[in-house]
Motif scaffolding. Structure first.
Motif, PDB file in Angstrom:
ATOM      1  N   MET A  33       0.826  -1.202   0.000  1.00 33.05           N
ATOM      2  CA  MET A  33       0.000   0.000   0.000  1.00 33.05           C
ATOM      3  C   MET A  33       0.869   1.263   0.000  1.00 33.05           C
ATOM      4  N   PHE A  34       1.995   1.210   0.700  1.00 35.29           N
ATOM      5  CA  PHE A  34       2.945   2.322   0.618  1.00 35.29           C
ATOM      6  C   PHE A  34       3.373   2.531  -0.834  1.00 35.29           C
ATOM      7  N   GLN A  35       3.684   1.440  -1.508  1.00 38.20           N
ATOM      8  CA  GLN A  35       4.152   1.526  -2.892  1.00 38.20           C
ATOM      9  C   GLN A  35       3.063   2.014  -3.839  1.00 38.20           C
ATOM     10  N   GLN A  73      10.778  -0.756   9.994  1.00 39.13           N
ATOM     11  CA  GLN A  73      11.950  -1.418  10.554  1.00 39.13           C
ATOM     12  C   GLN A  73      12.317  -2.671   9.764  1.00 39.13           C
ATOM     13  N   ARG A  74      11.317  -3.452   9.377  1.00 39.39           N
ATOM     14  CA  ARG A  74      11.630  -4.665   8.614  1.00 39.39           C
ATOM     15  C   ARG A  74      12.203  -4.308   7.249  1.00 39.39           C
ATOM     16  N   THR A  75      11.594  -3.314   6.596  1.00 37.32           N
ATOM     17  CA  THR A  75      12.079  -2.921   5.282  1.00 37.32           C
ATOM     18  C   THR A  75      13.468  -2.318   5.374  1.00 37.32           C
ATOM     19  N   VAL A 114       8.744   3.304   1.167  1.00 42.15           N
ATOM     20  CA  VAL A 114       8.700   3.311   2.624  1.00 42.15           C
ATOM     21  C   VAL A 114       9.290   4.608   3.162  1.00 42.15           C
ATOM     22  N   GLN A 115      10.344   5.085   2.515  1.00 38.12           N
ATOM     23  CA  GLN A 115      10.924   6.366   2.927  1.00 38.12           C
ATOM     24  C   GLN A 115       9.896   7.486   2.818  1.00 38.12           C
ATOM     25  N   GLN A 116       9.131   7.490   1.746  1.00 36.16           N
ATOM     26  CA  GLN A 116       8.112   8.516   1.566  1.00 36.16           C
ATOM     27  C   GLN A 116       7.043   8.415   2.648  1.00 36.16           C
ATOM     28  N   ALA A 117       6.609   7.199   2.943  1.00 35.31           N
ATOM     29  CA  ALA A 117       5.610   7.013   3.995  1.00 35.31           C
ATOM     30  C   ALA A 117       6.168   7.446   5.349  1.00 35.31           C
TER      31      ALA A 117
END
Length: 206
Positions: A33-35, A73-75, A114-117
């Motif tokens: 969903m982030f992507q 954290q996982r990513t 993920v960075q953007q989120a």
């Protein structure tokens, strides 16, 4: 999945393994969903998409912020392997440049969403804010170490300007701008980064 699945069935080891599979499935959904630019998915949306009941999801995560933090954290752990450059600062300049740019592009493709989120949540979540800063600092330090031979030949004020310019150019947010907003392909983005970093490090200072 029925609620009884959470309490009946295999012994502890089996339940633990199943719990981990469910948690991983949730984190995979949040990452997807982030992507897709859904940077603040609700618990209801994630539960429906992962196939878990909302009640089960709340057993794993107390609230959306805890779920987002676990995803980040996982990513990040996976992204660190992608971002790692072996033998920083060693070898011919062009080889180091190509390795550096490839690392940044691979990192963006796998971690940029993920960075953007994380940026979206940084104002509300201290952990997210700290993560953004650690990532930025780590990437900046990586540039300095990878191109230490070239930077060593410059005056201190020149090194600072070059590092600042390269930092702006090669952070994940900048690559995201080229890829998502300018619509550059990966080869086009690679060419921009190669040419720009090369110019910063090889052209005489004005």
């Amino acid at each position: 999945m029925s609620e009884s699945d959470e309490t009946d069935g295999p012994p502890l080891d089996g339940r633990s393994a199943r719990r981990q599979r469910n948690v991983d499935a949730v984190l995979d959904v949040v990452l997807e969903m982030f992507q897709e630019e859904a940077v603040t998915p609700t618990m209801e949306q994630v539960a429906a998409r992962s196939g878990l009941s909302l009640r089960s999801l709340y057993r794993y995560f107390a609230d959306p912020s805890e779920m987002f933090e676990a995803t980040v954290q996982r990513t990040l752990r996976r992204a660190l392997a992608v971002a790692t450059i072996e033998k920083l600062g060693e070898g011919p300049f062009e080889a180091r440049l190509a390795t550096f740019v490839k690392s940044r592009l691979d990192l963006h493709e796998g971690y940029g969403a993920v960075q953007q989120a994380t940026l979206v949540h940084a104002l509300q979540l201290t952990a997210a804010r700290d993560q953004v800063e650690r990532t930025r600092m780590g990437l900046r330090e990586q540039f300095v170490r990878q191109f230490a031979p070239e930077l060593a030949d410059r005056e201190p004020h020149e090194r600072e300007r070059i590092t600042a310019a390269a930092d702006v150019l090669t952070q994940l947010e900048s690559i995201r701008y080229l890829r998502n907003h300018r619509g550059f392909s990966l080869p086009e983005t690679r060419a921009v980064l190669l040419e720009s970093v090369r110019a910063l490090l090889t052209h005489p200072s004005a």
